[in-house]
Design a protein around this motif. Structure first.
Motif, PDB file in Angstrom:
ATOM      1  N   ARG B 237      -8.194   7.830   0.371  1.00  0.00           N
ATOM      2  CA  ARG B 237      -8.698   6.671  -0.369  1.00  0.00           C
ATOM      3  C   ARG B 237      -7.784   6.447  -1.562  1.00  0.00           C
ATOM      4  NH1 ARG B 237     -13.734   8.434  -1.253  1.00  0.00           N
ATOM      5  NH2 ARG B 237     -14.655   7.432   0.569  1.00  0.00           N
ATOM      6  N   THR B 238      -7.655   5.196  -1.913  1.00  0.00           N
ATOM      7  CA  THR B 238      -6.810   4.837  -3.054  1.00  0.00           C
ATOM      8  C   THR B 238      -7.244   5.614  -4.299  1.00  0.00           C
ATOM      9  OG1 THR B 238      -6.630   2.633  -2.133  1.00  0.00           O
ATOM     10  CG2 THR B 238      -5.936   2.884  -4.423  1.00  0.00           C
ATOM     11  N   GLY B 239      -6.273   6.188  -4.994  1.00  0.00           N
ATOM     12  CA  GLY B 239      -6.553   6.871  -6.250  1.00  0.00           C
ATOM     13  C   GLY B 239      -6.929   8.332  -6.082  1.00  0.00           C
ATOM     14  N   GLU B 240      -7.094   8.789  -4.871  1.00  0.00           N
ATOM     15  CA  GLU B 240      -7.446  10.197  -4.670  1.00  0.00           C
ATOM     16  C   GLU B 240      -6.257  11.089  -4.968  1.00  0.00           C
ATOM     17  OE1 GLU B 240     -10.987  10.329  -1.322  1.00  0.00           O
ATOM     18  OE2 GLU B 240      -8.918  10.232  -0.616  1.00  0.00           O
ATOM     19  N   ARG B 241      -6.589  12.320  -5.430  1.00  0.00           N
ATOM     20  CA  ARG B 241      -5.527  13.323  -5.608  1.00  0.00           C
ATOM     21  C   ARG B 241      -5.326  14.021  -4.260  1.00  0.00           C
ATOM     22  NH1 ARG B 241      -2.650  16.091  -9.271  1.00  0.00           N
ATOM     23  NH2 ARG B 241      -3.519  14.807 -10.954  1.00  0.00           N
ATOM     24  N   ILE B 242      -4.125  13.927  -3.766  1.00  0.00           N
ATOM     25  CA  ILE B 242      -3.811  14.456  -2.432  1.00  0.00           C
ATOM     26  C   ILE B 242      -2.859  15.632  -2.597  1.00  0.00           C
ATOM     27  CG2 ILE B 242      -2.892  13.902  -0.128  1.00  0.00           C
ATOM     28  CD1 ILE B 242      -5.151  12.048  -0.912  1.00  0.00           C
ATOM     29  N   HIS B 259       7.013   8.057   1.423  1.00  0.00           N
ATOM     30  CA  HIS B 259       7.241   6.711   0.894  1.00  0.00           C
ATOM     31  C   HIS B 259       6.126   6.323  -0.081  1.00  0.00           C
ATOM     32  CE1 HIS B 259      10.040   5.182   4.304  1.00  0.00           C
ATOM     33  NE2 HIS B 259      10.094   6.510   4.227  1.00  0.00           N
ATOM     34  N   GLY B 260       6.480   5.481  -1.036  1.00  0.00           N
ATOM     35  CA  GLY B 260       5.463   4.812  -1.849  1.00  0.00           C
ATOM     36  C   GLY B 260       4.848   5.646  -2.952  1.00  0.00           C
ATOM     37  N   HIS B 261       5.360   6.817  -3.156  1.00  0.00           N
ATOM     38  CA  HIS B 261       4.757   7.699  -4.154  1.00  0.00           C
ATOM     39  C   HIS B 261       5.816   8.490  -4.889  1.00  0.00           C
ATOM     40  CE1 HIS B 261       1.433   6.957  -1.359  1.00  0.00           C
ATOM     41  NE2 HIS B 261       0.628   7.193  -2.404  1.00  0.00           N
ATOM     42  N   SER B 262       5.461   8.850  -6.073  1.00  0.00           N
ATOM     43  CA  SER B 262       6.205   9.897  -6.739  1.00  0.00           C
ATOM     44  C   SER B 262       5.271  11.101  -6.752  1.00  0.00           C
ATOM     45  CB  SER B 262       6.532   9.454  -8.186  1.00  0.00           C
ATOM     46  OG  SER B 262       7.037  10.565  -8.896  1.00  0.00           O
ATOM     47  N   PHE B 263       5.753  12.196  -6.274  1.00  0.00           N
ATOM     48  CA  PHE B 263       4.873  13.370  -6.231  1.00  0.00           C
ATOM     49  C   PHE B 263       5.495  14.496  -7.024  1.00  0.00           C
ATOM     50  CE2 PHE B 263       7.327  13.636  -2.172  1.00  0.00           C
ATOM     51  CZ  PHE B 263       8.000  14.832  -2.408  1.00  0.00           C
ATOM     52  N   GLU B 295       1.681  17.317  -4.800  1.00  0.00           N
ATOM     53  CA  GLU B 295       0.472  16.569  -5.148  1.00  0.00           C
ATOM     54  C   GLU B 295       0.843  15.165  -5.591  1.00  0.00           C
ATOM     55  OE1 GLU B 295      -2.615  20.067  -6.551  1.00  0.00           O
ATOM     56  OE2 GLU B 295      -2.360  18.311  -7.841  1.00  0.00           O
ATOM     57  N   LEU B 296      -0.042  14.246  -5.255  1.00  0.00           N
ATOM     58  CA  LEU B 296       0.216  12.847  -5.583  1.00  0.00           C
ATOM     59  C   LEU B 296      -1.107  12.131  -5.722  1.00  0.00           C
ATOM     60  CD1 LEU B 296      -0.133  11.033  -2.602  1.00  0.00           C
ATOM     61  CD2 LEU B 296       1.484  12.900  -2.124  1.00  0.00           C
ATOM     62  N   ILE B 297      -1.045  10.981  -6.338  1.00  0.00           N
ATOM     63  CA  ILE B 297      -2.210  10.100  -6.411  1.00  0.00           C
ATOM     64  C   ILE B 297      -1.960   8.976  -5.415  1.00  0.00           C
ATOM     65  CG2 ILE B 297      -3.619   8.596  -7.899  1.00  0.00           C
ATOM     66  CD1 ILE B 297      -3.660  11.609  -8.663  1.00  0.00           C
ATOM     67  N   ALA B 298      -2.898   8.810  -4.499  1.00  0.00           N
ATOM     68  CA  ALA B 298      -2.669   7.913  -3.358  1.00  0.00           C
ATOM     69  C   ALA B 298      -2.610   6.456  -3.779  1.00  0.00           C
ATOM     70  CB  ALA B 298      -3.779   8.113  -2.332  1.00  0.00           C
ATOM     71  N   PRO B 300      -2.446   2.500  -2.212  1.00  0.00           N
ATOM     72  CA  PRO B 300      -2.872   1.861  -0.969  1.00  0.00           C
ATOM     73  C   PRO B 300      -1.669   1.416  -0.126  1.00  0.00           C
ATOM     74  CG  PRO B 300      -3.229   0.405  -2.841  1.00  0.00           C
ATOM     75  CD  PRO B 300      -2.804   1.725  -3.410  1.00  0.00           C
ATOM     76  N   GLY B 301      -1.833   1.572   1.178  1.00  0.00           N
ATOM     77  CA  GLY B 301      -0.766   1.128   2.073  1.00  0.00           C
ATOM     78  C   GLY B 301      -0.640   2.071   3.277  1.00  0.00           C
ATOM     79  N   ASP B 302       0.285   1.722   4.155  1.00  0.00           N
ATOM     80  CA  ASP B 302       0.676   2.616   5.251  1.00  0.00           C
ATOM     81  C   ASP B 302       2.026   3.180   4.864  1.00  0.00           C
ATOM     82  OD1 ASP B 302      -1.550   2.251   6.813  1.00  0.00           O
ATOM     83  OD2 ASP B 302      -0.645   0.677   8.064  1.00  0.00           O
ATOM     84  N   TRP B 303       2.078   4.478   4.627  1.00  0.00           N
ATOM     85  CA  TRP B 303       3.291   5.081   4.084  1.00  0.00           C
ATOM     86  C   TRP B 303       3.881   6.097   5.049  1.00  0.00           C
ATOM     87  CZ3 TRP B 303       4.491   2.028   0.313  1.00  0.00           C
ATOM     88  CH2 TRP B 303       3.499   1.480  -0.515  1.00  0.00           C
ATOM     89  N   ALA B 304       5.162   5.902   5.331  1.00  0.00           N
ATOM     90  CA  ALA B 304       5.840   6.847   6.223  1.00  0.00           C
ATOM     91  C   ALA B 304       5.999   8.194   5.533  1.00  0.00           C
ATOM     92  CB  ALA B 304       7.206   6.297   6.622  1.00  0.00           C
ATOM     93  N   LEU B 305       5.738   9.252   6.261  1.00  0.00           N
ATOM     94  CA  LEU B 305       5.955  10.614   5.781  1.00  0.00           C
ATOM     95  C   LEU B 305       6.824  11.285   6.844  1.00  0.00           C
ATOM     96  CD1 LEU B 305       5.307  13.104   3.983  1.00  0.00           C
ATOM     97  CD2 LEU B 305       3.296  13.475   5.418  1.00  0.00           C
ATOM     98  N   HIS B 306       8.039  11.649   6.456  1.00  0.00           N
ATOM     99  CA  HIS B 306       8.935  12.157   7.504  1.00  0.00           C
ATOM    100  C   HIS B 306      10.025  13.034   6.921  1.00  0.00           C
ATOM    101  CE1 HIS B 306      12.243   9.358   6.382  1.00  0.00           C
ATOM    102  NE2 HIS B 306      11.247   8.562   6.032  1.00  0.00           N
ATOM    103  N   CYS B 307      10.608  13.823   7.797  1.00  0.00           N
ATOM    104  CA  CYS B 307      11.798  14.567   7.418  1.00  0.00           C
ATOM    105  C   CYS B 307      12.938  13.567   7.267  1.00  0.00           C
ATOM    106  CB  CYS B 307      12.144  15.601   8.480  1.00  0.00           C
ATOM    107  SG  CYS B 307      13.659  16.499   8.061  1.00  0.00           S
ATOM    108  N   HIS B 308      13.800  13.811   6.263  1.00  0.00           N
ATOM    109  CA  HIS B 308      14.835  12.825   6.020  1.00  0.00           C
ATOM    110  C   HIS B 308      16.143  13.120   6.733  1.00  0.00           C
ATOM    111  CE1 HIS B 308      16.324   9.272   4.063  1.00  0.00           C
ATOM    112  NE2 HIS B 308      15.143   9.109   3.493  1.00  0.00           N
ATOM    113  N   ARG B 309      16.194  14.209   7.488  1.00  0.00           N
ATOM    114  CA  ARG B 309      17.384  14.368   8.340  1.00  0.00           C
ATOM    115  C   ARG B 309      17.263  13.329   9.446  1.00  0.00           C
ATOM    116  NH1 ARG B 309      20.252  19.604   8.208  1.00  0.00           N
ATOM    117  NH2 ARG B 309      19.308  20.789   6.525  1.00  0.00           N
ATOM    118  N   ARG B 310      18.339  12.576   9.673  1.00  0.00           N
ATOM    119  CA  ARG B 310      18.214  11.411  10.541  1.00  0.00           C
ATOM    120  C   ARG B 310      17.747  11.744  11.953  1.00  0.00           C
ATOM    121  NH1 ARG B 310      22.930   8.855  11.625  1.00  0.00           N
ATOM    122  NH2 ARG B 310      24.082  10.608  10.783  1.00  0.00           N
TER     123      ARG B 310
END
Ligand SMILES: [Cu+2]
Lengths: 524, 426
Positions: B237-242, B259-263, B295-298, B300-310
């Motif tokens: 949920r938006t604003g949650e601590r993840i 994506h979309g966050h600074s953690f 840890e991050l504060i969520a 809103p959106g669909d955010w890619a989470l992935h390894c950055h090796r191509r």
């Protein structure tokens, strides 16, 4: 005097007529050869002798040449058109002339003698006609001898025809196989060319070095030069078949069927083949005939012991006496030459020819076994390629394509897989060519076609299709006129290898002519 | 974009199932980990192991007793690909062990593998004889045997457990799991706590058993032993601590990017990083043998989470393929098709078209196409170490499958025709 002379001449003329009426009908011998050849090869021969039928034969040849020739048709064209074969037919003419010659008595010897008196007086004239008596006695035997030789000439001519048929057939199959291989080689070149072109485009796009490009180019050009070599080989093979078919340069537009026939479903059992070879091979028949000939020659030689007996009529006239007419006899006295040497010689030749015949028969049986085993070995290889290796390579290409689709393999690897598949298909074609050449060789060894079981295209013969259940169909006889020894092939049927049974029983509903299509690895 | 229906696509149904599985472990209405006696009032936010589960335990004489069975399993990497892995209790990574600092734990380990094993409690402070190194600190657990490990937890943090016998084979085939020790008390409440194990494998295309002898040329890269589009999304949920915990016992380092966050990286397997020492990141590098908690504060959106090796957020692809980028193949394609009727020239414009192609061209058996997944705007063209953090203002069932509805005017769009498109000059 005149009167008496004519009496004598008339008497001999009577003898002549009796003795020489045994002339042979002009093409009687050839018709026999025709029949022998036809039952053994299924092909027809024609002796071009400037008759109206010649025209039809030319048309027949033209019509066969206008379509793609089957092996049978190539054989047929050769048998009708090969000039050397036409030359061989003249052997029959020669033998036939010998028969006529044998039926002719030696011309009687006419002698006239005039004696002049030393003193006064009338002339003494004497006429005689003499004929070698032995000649008359031996005439029937000599005629028989000549006709046995004539028969032998028939066998020899027949054998020459069949040998030509074999040579045409195996040359045909070799050419056919080579044509198929050539088509495959063209595909290989196409694959190599595609790879090379891709490399060119890759290089143009800046993706590969000249080094990599050069490797692809080299592979392409190597494939191309191998193709050139094969194309030259085909030209020579075509020329060979062309000359066997007696075709001159302008007629060289003929084509043969593109694809070798597939395997027939089964092979005839070997035991039957050996017996069939012994009974139908015309060279064996000719050799057997040789013993007949020598037998006749021997009895003739035994007659020869009687030595020359000359019978004649002699008429003599002296002016003051009535004409004298009386027979003359001259008999050689067989004291020194009783013909023993000549007879012994022939006896030796006779024994020799019997031994040679025996050796030949063994040789023939051995040839049948050798060529049959070669045939079976070639069949096994063909089946192995068809049922195992080709399907596997097809699978490899199919799966390589799937790997390519998912970017797991590159286009060059895919093309290489295709080339490998073509390679094994080529090996299959080589094996199939070996099979058909071996079959031709076996047919030569057997002295006739094996076609009671298979047609030219390898499919089983069919005759009364409606009555025969499909799985047994190919064993049926199609040609009831076939020599009896072929009939017992049917009884040997249970001996055929079990895997051939199962090939049949897999798909009993299929019409028999499609049986050979049901294998997964049917090569294209 | 034409939509291709192929069996490994991330279908809404599959996502819904994944979400249900995941929600089953989310502590709604105070439910505890499945199978436990404790129903409510856990002093911690239970960890969610996407595509995985938490290991149940029972109290035996004041000791939390867990039971791991190590065995060969059939493991689905993603729909369309099942491998013969080795794992614990039917899964790889094995179920997440959760305990609290100060707990005395007993872990029974039953070996159903064909060879001896031992379980090492990676990063856990314990008596040497409980460290689980075959041959060094204990006898190997023979096939069929059960060993008991027992120790008191004297720390908190994201630790791991993994095989320490024939590691090339056993870890290579998936014998590892999370060992999460919660602090007795946490200063800042965590709303969502996710655990993701990073692994790589080599499974020859068309085969089903990972090859443990491969040391560098891996072709399958996974989050919790699942490859996209088989990876479950993370829903919040938006604003949650993840908190997201990453662990790695494989061969490669994985720079995991969100994506979309600074953690902030808040902990390692060595313990918490003091607040003053944390610094902001968007990518955390997780090396073999390490864990990293972020840890991050969520947002809103669909955010890619992935390894950055191509090549890690993608599935198997040949390594030595010819480079066809920019290569005109049109004429050659026709020639090749005469030999290979199914041939399609690829890559002239790049590899992206591969996903569409894989949609209608068959690949090898049991093999994932190198890129897959359809999003609301077309092909996502991903695989392997890729998942989506789905953050919504209001959570409801089905959010894991649904796409984010961006506010009006917040989606990149084609510039209208006629607008000046001159690039800014320096
Ligand atoms: Cu990575």
């Amino acid at each position: 005097m005149k009167y008496h002379v004519w009496t004598a001449v008339r008497a001999f003329a009577g003898l002549f007529i009796v003795s020489s009426c045994a002339s042979v009908p002009l093409d009687g011998g050839f018709r026999g050869v025709q029949e022998q050849v036809e039952t053994r090869s299924g092909a027809h021969i024609h002796w071009i002798q400037g008759k109206p039928e010649d025209r039809e034969v030319v048309e027949q040849i033209q019509s066969m040449l206008s379509k793609k020739l089957s092996a049978d048709e190539a054989v047929q064209v050769a048998l009708l058109n090969n000039p050397s074969l036409q030359a061989t037919f003249e052997d029959l003419g020669i033998a036939q002339a010998d028969v006529v010659q044998a039926g002719l008595l030696k011309n009687p010897v006419f002698a006239a003698r005039v004696r002049f008196p030393a003193q006064e007086g009338s002339n003494n004239t004497e006429f005689s006609v003499e004929q070698n008596f032995l000649d008359i006695i031996l005439l029937p035997a000599r005629k028989k001898l000549a006709s046995e030789k004539f028969k032998q000439a028939g066998f020899n001519v027949g054998s020459a025809v069949l040998n030509l048929a074999l040579e045409v057939r195996s040359t045909y199959y070799t050419l056919q196989g080579d044509q198929q291989l050539l088509a495959m080689q063209r595909t290989v070149v196409q694959a190599a060319e595609s790879a090379s072109e891709l490399a060119e485009h890759q290089h143009m796009a800046g993706n590969i070095s000249i080094l990599d490009l050069s490797n692809q180019r080299a592979a392409f050009h190597e494939a191309k030069v191998r193709l050139m070599q094969s194309e030259a080989g085909i030209v020579a093979k075509r020329e060979r078949l062309s000359s066997l078919m007696g075709l001159a340069e302008p007629d060289n537009i003929w084509k043969i069927k593109a694809v070798l026939p597939e395997l027939p479903h089964q092979e005839p059992p070997s035991g039957a083949l050996e017996d069939r070879a012994i009974s139908q091979r015309l060279d064996l028949a000719a050799a057997r005939q040789q013993t007949q000939i020598l037998q006749r020659a021997l009895s003739l030689a035994r007659f020869g012991v009687v030595s020359p007996v000359t019978l004649g009529v002699n008429t003599e006239r002296e002016a003051d006496r009535p004409n004298l007419l009386g027979p003359t006899v001259e008999i050689g006295i067989p004291i020194f030459d009783r013909g023993q040497a000549a007879s012994a010689r022939i006896q030796s030749q006779l024994r020799q020819s019997k031994k040679q015949l025996e050796a030949m028969e063994r040789q023939v049986r051995s040839e049948v076994r050798i060529h049959r085993s070669q045939l079976l070995a070639a069949r096994a290889r063909v089946e192995y390629y068809r049922d195992n290796i080709i399907p596997l390579h097809e699978q490899v290409v199919h799966l390589s394509q799937r790997h390519y689709n998912y970017m797991l393999k590159g286009v060059y690897a895919l093309l290489q897989a295709k080339r490998n598949e073509i390679d094994v298909r080529s090996q299959y074609i080589e094996a199939l060519t070996d099979y058909w050449v071996a079959q031709s060789e076996l047919e030569r060894a057997v002295g006739g076609r094996l076609s009671t079981l298979t047609r030219d295209d390898g499919t089983p013969m069919k005759n009364d299709e409606s009555e025969i259940p499909p799985e047994e169909h190919h064993m049926q006889h199609d040609e009831p006129e076939k020599p009896p020894e072929e009939h017992h092939m049917q009884h040997d049927e249970p001996k055929k290898p079990p895997e051939e049974h199962h090939m049949q029983h897999d798909e009993p509903e299929k019409p028999p002519e499609e049986h050979h299509h049901h294998q997964g690895g049917k090569p294209r | 974009m034409k939509k291709h229906h192929f069996h490994f696509s991330f279908t809404p149904l599959g996502a819904a199932v994944a979400l249900v599985l995941m929600l089953g472990t989310i502590p709604l209405a105070g439910s505890g980990p499945p199978g436990t006696n404790i129903k409510a009032n856990l002093p911690y936010t239970p960890v969610v192991t996407p595509n995985g589960s938490t290991l149940p335990w029972k109290m035996v004489d004041g000791v939390k007793e867990f039971h791991l069975v190590v065995e060969e399993i059939q493991w689905e990497v993603a729909p369309g690909m099942v491998i013969k892995a080795w794992g614990y209790n039917g899964q790889t990574p094995g179920p997440t062990i959760e305990a609290i600092e100060g707990d005395r734990v007993r872990i029974l380990v039953t070996n159903q593998l064909p060879e001896p094993t031992a379980v090492h409690w990676h990063g856990v402070i314990l008596p040497s004889g409980m460290d689980g190194v075959q041959g060094l600190t204990q006898r190997g657990i023979a096939p069929g045997e059960t060993f008991a490990y027992e120790f008191t937890l004297r720390q908190h943090g994201t630790q791991m457990y993994h095989s320490h016998g024939d590691e090339m084979t056993q870890i290579g085939l998936g014998t590892m799991g999370f060992f999460i020790i919660h602090p007795k008390q946490r200063e800042r409440k965590i709303d969502r706590d996710f655990a993701i194990f990073l692994s790589e494998w080599f499974v020859a295309p068309g085969s089903s058993r990972p090859n443990p002898k491969i040391m560098t040329d891996f072709n399958i890269f996974t989050f919790n032993s699942r490859a996209y589009p088989g990876t479950a999304p993370l829903v919040a949920r938006t604003g949650e601590r993840i908190r997201i915990r990453f662990a790695n016992v494989a061969q490669e380092t994985h720079p995991i990017h969100l994506h979309g966050h600074s953690f902030k990286v808040v902990a390692t397997d060595g313990g918490d990083i003091p607040l003053s020492a944390q610094w902001p990141e968007t990518t955390v590098l997780v090396a073999p043998g390490q864990t990293r908690d972020i840890e991050l504060i969520a947002n809103p959106g669909d955010w890619a989470l992935h390894c950055h090796r191509r090549h890690h957020p993608m599935n198997a692809m040949g390594h030595d393929l010819p480079n066809m980028l920019g290569v005109d193949q049109a004429d050659v394609q026709e020639k090749i098709r005469e030999l290979l009727p199914h041939y399609m020239a690829m890559e002239r414009t790049g590899m992206g078209g591969m996903q569409a192609m894989a949609g209608h061209m068959a690949g090898p058996e049991n093999t994932l196409p190198m890129m897959a997944g359809d999003g609301p705007y077309g092909a996502i063209q991903m695989g392997g170490m890729f998942t989506i953090l789905k953050v919504r203002d209001h959570l409801k069932a089905g959010d894991g499958a649904a796409w984010y509805q961006p506010p009006e005017g917040t989606v990149a769009e084609k510039v209208p025709a006629g607008q000046r498109l001159e690039p800014t000059k320096p």
